[in-house]
Write a protein that holds these residues in place. Structure first.
Motif, PDB file in Angstrom:
ATOM      1  N   VAL A 182      28.038  27.928  40.523  1.00  0.00           N
ATOM      2  CA  VAL A 182      29.109  27.203  41.194  1.00  0.00           C
ATOM      3  C   VAL A 182      30.393  27.243  40.364  1.00  0.00           C
ATOM      4  O   VAL A 182      31.494  27.299  40.916  1.00  0.00           O
ATOM      5  CB  VAL A 182      28.672  25.761  41.568  1.00  0.00           C
ATOM      6  CG1 VAL A 182      28.778  24.795  40.418  1.00  0.00           C
ATOM      7  CG2 VAL A 182      29.436  25.258  42.766  1.00  0.00           C
ATOM      8  N   LEU A 183      30.273  27.276  39.041  1.00  0.00           N
ATOM      9  CA  LEU A 183      31.475  27.403  38.206  1.00  0.00           C
ATOM     10  C   LEU A 183      32.086  28.796  38.315  1.00  0.00           C
ATOM     11  O   LEU A 183      33.317  28.935  38.311  1.00  0.00           O
ATOM     12  CB  LEU A 183      31.159  27.059  36.747  1.00  0.00           C
ATOM     13  CG  LEU A 183      30.868  25.585  36.473  1.00  0.00           C
ATOM     14  CD1 LEU A 183      30.456  25.380  35.024  1.00  0.00           C
ATOM     15  CD2 LEU A 183      32.044  24.694  36.848  1.00  0.00           C
ATOM     16  N   VAL A 184      31.252  29.816  38.446  1.00  0.00           N
ATOM     17  CA  VAL A 184      31.780  31.173  38.651  1.00  0.00           C
ATOM     18  C   VAL A 184      32.509  31.243  39.993  1.00  0.00           C
ATOM     19  O   VAL A 184      33.609  31.801  40.092  1.00  0.00           O
ATOM     20  CB  VAL A 184      30.661  32.229  38.551  1.00  0.00           C
ATOM     21  CG1 VAL A 184      31.123  33.590  39.060  1.00  0.00           C
ATOM     22  CG2 VAL A 184      30.160  32.339  37.110  1.00  0.00           C
ATOM     23  N   ARG A 185      31.913  30.663  41.027  1.00  0.00           N
ATOM     24  CA  ARG A 185      32.592  30.633  42.334  1.00  0.00           C
ATOM     25  C   ARG A 185      33.867  29.807  42.249  1.00  0.00           C
ATOM     26  O   ARG A 185      34.881  30.138  42.863  1.00  0.00           O
ATOM     27  CB  ARG A 185      31.673  30.060  43.406  1.00  0.00           C
ATOM     28  CG  ARG A 185      30.659  31.041  43.899  1.00  0.00           C
ATOM     29  CD  ARG A 185      29.935  30.488  45.130  1.00  0.00           C
ATOM     30  NE  ARG A 185      28.557  30.895  45.053  1.00  0.00           N
ATOM     31  CZ  ARG A 185      27.521  30.101  44.796  1.00  0.00           C
ATOM     32  NH1 ARG A 185      27.698  28.811  44.636  1.00  0.00           N
ATOM     33  NH2 ARG A 185      26.314  30.571  44.725  1.00  0.00           N
ATOM     34  N   GLY A 186      33.817  28.710  41.491  1.00  0.00           N
ATOM     35  CA  GLY A 186      35.008  27.886  41.283  1.00  0.00           C
ATOM     36  C   GLY A 186      36.101  28.664  40.572  1.00  0.00           C
ATOM     37  O   GLY A 186      37.287  28.524  40.878  1.00  0.00           O
ATOM     38  N   GLN A 187      35.693  29.500  39.634  1.00  0.00           N
ATOM     39  CA  GLN A 187      36.648  30.359  38.935  1.00  0.00           C
ATOM     40  C   GLN A 187      37.315  31.311  39.923  1.00  0.00           C
ATOM     41  O   GLN A 187      38.532  31.527  39.862  1.00  0.00           O
ATOM     42  CB  GLN A 187      35.943  31.137  37.835  1.00  0.00           C
ATOM     43  CG  GLN A 187      36.853  31.981  36.991  1.00  0.00           C
ATOM     44  CD  GLN A 187      36.083  32.698  35.899  1.00  0.00           C
ATOM     45  OE1 GLN A 187      35.093  33.374  36.166  1.00  0.00           O
ATOM     46  NE2 GLN A 187      36.528  32.533  34.671  1.00  0.00           N
ATOM     47  N   ASP A 188      36.540  31.850  40.844  1.00  0.00           N
ATOM     48  CA  ASP A 188      37.109  32.727  41.876  1.00  0.00           C
ATOM     49  C   ASP A 188      38.112  31.966  42.743  1.00  0.00           C
ATOM     50  O   ASP A 188      39.164  32.501  43.093  1.00  0.00           O
ATOM     51  CB  ASP A 188      36.004  33.316  42.754  1.00  0.00           C
ATOM     52  CG  ASP A 188      35.097  34.279  42.007  1.00  0.00           C
ATOM     53  OD1 ASP A 188      35.500  34.781  40.929  1.00  0.00           O
ATOM     54  OD2 ASP A 188      33.974  34.523  42.503  1.00  0.00           O
ATOM     55  N   GLU A 189      37.766  30.731  43.095  1.00  0.00           N
ATOM     56  CA  GLU A 189      38.682  29.902  43.894  1.00  0.00           C
ATOM     57  C   GLU A 189      39.966  29.625  43.113  1.00  0.00           C
ATOM     58  O   GLU A 189      41.061  29.695  43.668  1.00  0.00           O
ATOM     59  CB  GLU A 189      38.012  28.585  44.300  1.00  0.00           C
ATOM     60  CG  GLU A 189      36.847  28.734  45.253  1.00  0.00           C
ATOM     61  CD  GLU A 189      37.246  29.115  46.665  1.00  0.00           C
ATOM     62  OE1 GLU A 189      38.444  29.045  47.013  1.00  0.00           O
ATOM     63  OE2 GLU A 189      36.340  29.478  47.436  1.00  0.00           O
ATOM     64  N   ALA A 190      39.825  29.322  41.825  1.00  0.00           N
ATOM     65  CA  ALA A 190      41.001  29.057  40.985  1.00  0.00           C
ATOM     66  C   ALA A 190      41.872  30.297  40.877  1.00  0.00           C
ATOM     67  O   ALA A 190      43.098  30.230  40.998  1.00  0.00           O
ATOM     68  CB  ALA A 190      40.559  28.586  39.596  1.00  0.00           C
ATOM     69  N   ARG A 191      41.228  31.429  40.661  1.00  0.00           N
ATOM     70  CA  ARG A 191      41.964  32.689  40.545  1.00  0.00           C
ATOM     71  C   ARG A 191      42.701  32.989  41.852  1.00  0.00           C
ATOM     72  O   ARG A 191      43.843  33.462  41.829  1.00  0.00           O
ATOM     73  CB  ARG A 191      41.000  33.823  40.194  1.00  0.00           C
ATOM     74  CG  ARG A 191      41.726  35.120  39.864  1.00  0.00           C
ATOM     75  CD  ARG A 191      40.774  36.228  39.459  1.00  0.00           C
ATOM     76  NE  ARG A 191      40.209  35.968  38.142  1.00  0.00           N
ATOM     77  CZ  ARG A 191      38.901  35.923  37.877  1.00  0.00           C
ATOM     78  NH1 ARG A 191      38.012  36.144  38.808  1.00  0.00           N
ATOM     79  NH2 ARG A 191      38.479  35.686  36.655  1.00  0.00           N
ATOM     80  N   ALA A 192      42.082  32.712  42.984  1.00  0.00           N
ATOM     81  CA  ALA A 192      42.700  32.987  44.282  1.00  0.00           C
ATOM     82  C   ALA A 192      43.985  32.194  44.484  1.00  0.00           C
ATOM     83  O   ALA A 192      44.879  32.643  45.195  1.00  0.00           O
ATOM     84  CB  ALA A 192      41.712  32.693  45.417  1.00  0.00           C
ATOM     85  N   GLU A 193      44.067  31.037  43.852  1.00  0.00           N
ATOM     86  CA  GLU A 193      45.307  30.268  43.980  1.00  0.00           C
ATOM     87  C   GLU A 193      46.154  30.313  42.713  1.00  0.00           C
ATOM     88  O   GLU A 193      47.055  29.509  42.524  1.00  0.00           O
ATOM     89  CB  GLU A 193      45.021  28.828  44.402  1.00  0.00           C
ATOM     90  CG  GLU A 193      44.293  27.984  43.422  1.00  0.00           C
ATOM     91  CD  GLU A 193      44.082  26.566  43.921  1.00  0.00           C
ATOM     92  OE1 GLU A 193      44.264  25.647  43.104  1.00  0.00           O
ATOM     93  OE2 GLU A 193      43.741  26.371  45.085  1.00  0.00           O
ATOM     94  N   SER A 194      45.845  31.267  41.846  1.00  0.00           N
ATOM     95  CA  SER A 194      46.613  31.503  40.625  1.00  0.00           C
ATOM     96  C   SER A 194      46.617  30.315  39.675  1.00  0.00           C
ATOM     97  O   SER A 194      47.586  30.098  38.950  1.00  0.00           O
ATOM     98  CB  SER A 194      48.056  31.894  40.961  1.00  0.00           C
ATOM     99  OG  SER A 194      48.062  33.052  41.744  1.00  0.00           O
ATOM    100  N   SER A 195      45.537  29.577  39.664  1.00  0.00           N
ATOM    101  CA  SER A 195      45.431  28.433  38.764  1.00  0.00           C
ATOM    102  C   SER A 195      44.914  28.893  37.408  1.00  0.00           C
ATOM    103  O   SER A 195      44.011  29.720  37.324  1.00  0.00           O
ATOM    104  CB  SER A 195      44.468  27.392  39.349  1.00  0.00           C
ATOM    105  OG  SER A 195      44.300  26.329  38.455  1.00  0.00           O
TER     106      SER A 195
END
Length: 154
Positions: free
Chosen positions: A12-25
């Motif tokens: 879930v943290l890896v997926r969260g990282q993908d979500e963060a990357r998608a919004e340039s966080s």
């Protein structure tokens, strides 16, 4: 169960990282983890969230509304800005404060061997302040009732 929990938390943290990357966080925050839990069928939280109308699109919409509401509170309109991504897509977002706090809540309330994947959702929902509580409130979601539904799955 801790091995299975560790695997789930990592995923879930890896997926969260993908979500963060998608919004340039630059950081993975609790709202990215919440999005991650809705994005894959193998997350324990997905059916609990879906029962509250919070699928991936629903969470994303709640977060959009929270962002616009926060800007408006500061007297700024989101329509004025071009908010497209400008960050390096190769950059790895690091754990942010809200995720660290959610994990600390888990560690402080449960023995590691007792942790289950749904505890990650509970750790996120227990935040009293921040993006997630504001977004859920704006979406009309009762955080307490949602947490109770999550606990019932244990």
């Amino acid at each position: 169960m801790s091995g299975a929990f560790d695997k789930y938390l990592h995923e879930v943290l890896v997926r969260g990282q993908d979500e963060a990357r998608a919004e340039s966080s630059a950081t993975i925050e609790a709202h990215h983890v919440l999005l991650a839990m809705t994005a894959s069928e193998d997350t324990a939280a997905r059916p609990v969230l879906a029962a509250a109308g919070l699928d991936h699109a629903g969470v994303r919409e709640a977060l959009r509304r929270e962002f616009e509401h926060s800007l408006a509170a500061a007297g700024v309109s989101a329509d004025v800005f071009d908010l497209r991504s400008t960050s390096d897509p190769e950059r790895r977002p690091q754990l942010g404060a809200s995720v660290k706090l959610a994990i600390e809540r888990l560690a402080g309330a449960h023995r590691k061997k007792d942790l289950r994947p749904i505890h990650v959702l509970l750790g996120v929902l227990q935040a009293e302040v921040g993006t997630v509580p504001r977004a859920l409130a704006l979406a009309g979601v009762d955080r307490t009732a949602l947490a109770e539904r999550a606990r019932a799955t244990l």
